[in-house]
Design a protein around this motif. Structure first.
Motif, PDB file in Angstrom:
ATOM      1  N   HIS A  28       0.810  -1.221   0.000  1.00 36.14           N
ATOM      2  CA  HIS A  28       0.000   0.000   0.000  1.00 36.14           C
ATOM      3  C   HIS A  28       0.844   1.274   0.000  1.00 36.14           C
ATOM      4  O   HIS A  28       0.321   2.368   0.205  1.00 36.14           O
ATOM      5  N   GLY A  29       2.173   1.135  -0.189  1.00 39.36           N
ATOM      6  CA  GLY A  29       3.039   2.300  -0.322  1.00 39.36           C
ATOM      7  C   GLY A  29       3.586   2.866   0.978  1.00 39.36           C
ATOM      8  O   GLY A  29       4.028   4.010   1.015  1.00 39.36           O
ATOM      9  N   TYR A  30       3.595   2.084   2.045  1.00 39.25           N
ATOM     10  CA  TYR A  30       4.104   2.543   3.340  1.00 39.25           C
ATOM     11  C   TYR A  30       5.391   1.802   3.690  1.00 39.25           C
ATOM     12  O   TYR A  30       5.488   0.596   3.485  1.00 39.25           O
ATOM     13  N   ASP A  31       6.353   2.537   4.236  1.00 41.39           N
ATOM     14  CA  ASP A  31       7.597   1.934   4.715  1.00 41.39           C
ATOM     15  C   ASP A  31       7.436   1.678   6.206  1.00 41.39           C
ATOM     16  O   ASP A  31       7.264   2.619   6.984  1.00 41.39           O
ATOM     17  N   ILE A  32       7.475   0.414   6.580  1.00 41.27           N
ATOM     18  CA  ILE A  32       7.266   0.059   7.977  1.00 41.27           C
ATOM     19  C   ILE A  32       8.520  -0.601   8.526  1.00 41.27           C
ATOM     20  O   ILE A  32       8.954  -1.638   8.027  1.00 41.27           O
ATOM     21  N   ILE A  87      -2.356   1.584  10.168  1.00 39.37           N
ATOM     22  CA  ILE A  87      -1.266   2.176   9.388  1.00 39.37           C
ATOM     23  C   ILE A  87      -1.710   3.519   8.809  1.00 39.37           C
ATOM     24  O   ILE A  87      -0.982   4.510   8.879  1.00 39.37           O
ATOM     25  N   GLU A  88      -2.913   3.560   8.261  1.00 41.50           N
ATOM     26  CA  GLU A  88      -3.407   4.803   7.662  1.00 41.50           C
ATOM     27  C   GLU A  88      -3.610   5.893   8.702  1.00 41.50           C
ATOM     28  O   GLU A  88      -3.292   7.061   8.445  1.00 41.50           O
ATOM     29  N   ARG A  89      -4.093   5.537   9.890  1.00 46.57           N
ATOM     30  CA  ARG A  89      -4.255   6.548  10.948  1.00 46.57           C
ATOM     31  C   ARG A  89      -2.901   7.078  11.397  1.00 46.57           C
ATOM     32  O   ARG A  89      -2.735   8.278  11.578  1.00 46.57           O
ATOM     33  N   VAL A  90      -1.947   6.183  11.571  1.00 42.70           N
ATOM     34  CA  VAL A  90      -0.606   6.600  12.000  1.00 42.70           C
ATOM     35  C   VAL A  90       0.017   7.513  10.932  1.00 42.70           C
ATOM     36  O   VAL A  90       0.618   8.534  11.260  1.00 42.70           O
ATOM     37  N   ALA A  91      -0.138   7.128   9.677  1.00 44.39           N
ATOM     38  CA  ALA A  91       0.431   7.933   8.576  1.00 44.39           C
ATOM     39  C   ALA A  91      -0.171   9.345   8.548  1.00 44.39           C
ATOM     40  O   ALA A  91       0.510  10.303   8.205  1.00 44.39           O
ATOM     41  N   LYS A  92      -1.436   9.465   8.946  1.00 43.95           N
ATOM     42  CA  LYS A  92      -2.109  10.774   8.970  1.00 43.95           C
ATOM     43  C   LYS A  92      -1.870  11.512  10.278  1.00 43.95           C
ATOM     44  O   LYS A  92      -2.330  12.637  10.451  1.00 43.95           O
ATOM     45  N   GLY A  93      -1.190  10.861  11.212  1.00 42.82           N
ATOM     46  CA  GLY A  93      -0.935  11.486  12.507  1.00 42.82           C
ATOM     47  C   GLY A  93      -2.117  11.437  13.451  1.00 42.82           C
ATOM     48  O   GLY A  93      -2.175  12.173  14.432  1.00 42.82           O
ATOM     49  N   VAL A  94      -3.083  10.556  13.178  1.00 37.65           N
ATOM     50  CA  VAL A  94      -4.264  10.420  14.024  1.00 37.65           C
ATOM     51  C   VAL A  94      -4.048   9.246  14.967  1.00 37.65           C
ATOM     52  O   VAL A  94      -3.624   8.181  14.555  1.00 37.65           O
TER      53      VAL A  94
END
Length: 95
Positions: A28-32, A87-94
């Motif tokens: 999904h395009g995230y570096d973890i 992952i999406e919440r963390v990426a958005k800073g939520v």
């Protein structure tokens, strides 16, 4: 972002979970980045979220980050379904 995957001994299950979470993130395009640890070492670890089996996750109540509980560790669809929103919440800073 950083994930900590947790199992009873700190290798095997947690390493498998870490590789699955990293693969899902990459898809999904995230570096973890991550670390696979045992239950005792997990408490207080600096990370964005944790992933563990349902039994282990219940032992992590009280952590300052979200703990994702996985019921079937071999079900990659369940892992993706439960981990991607985090992952999406963390990426958005939520949080």
């Amino acid at each position: 972002m950083k994930v900590v995957t947790v199992c009873g001994m700190g290798f095997g299950t947690s390493l498998m979970l870490l590789m699955d979470v990293q693969a899902i993130g990459k898809k999904h395009g995230y570096d973890i980045q991550g670390e696979a640890v045992d239950l005792g070492s997990a408490k207080g670890k600096e990370c964005d979220f944790m992933v563990a089996s349902g039994e282990i996750a219940s032992e992590l109540d009280g952590e300052s980050v979200e703990v994702v509980a996985i019921n079937n560790l071999l079900d990659k669809e369940e892992i993706e379904r439960k981990v991607m929103p985090v992952i999406e919440r963390v990426a958005k800073g939520v949080k």
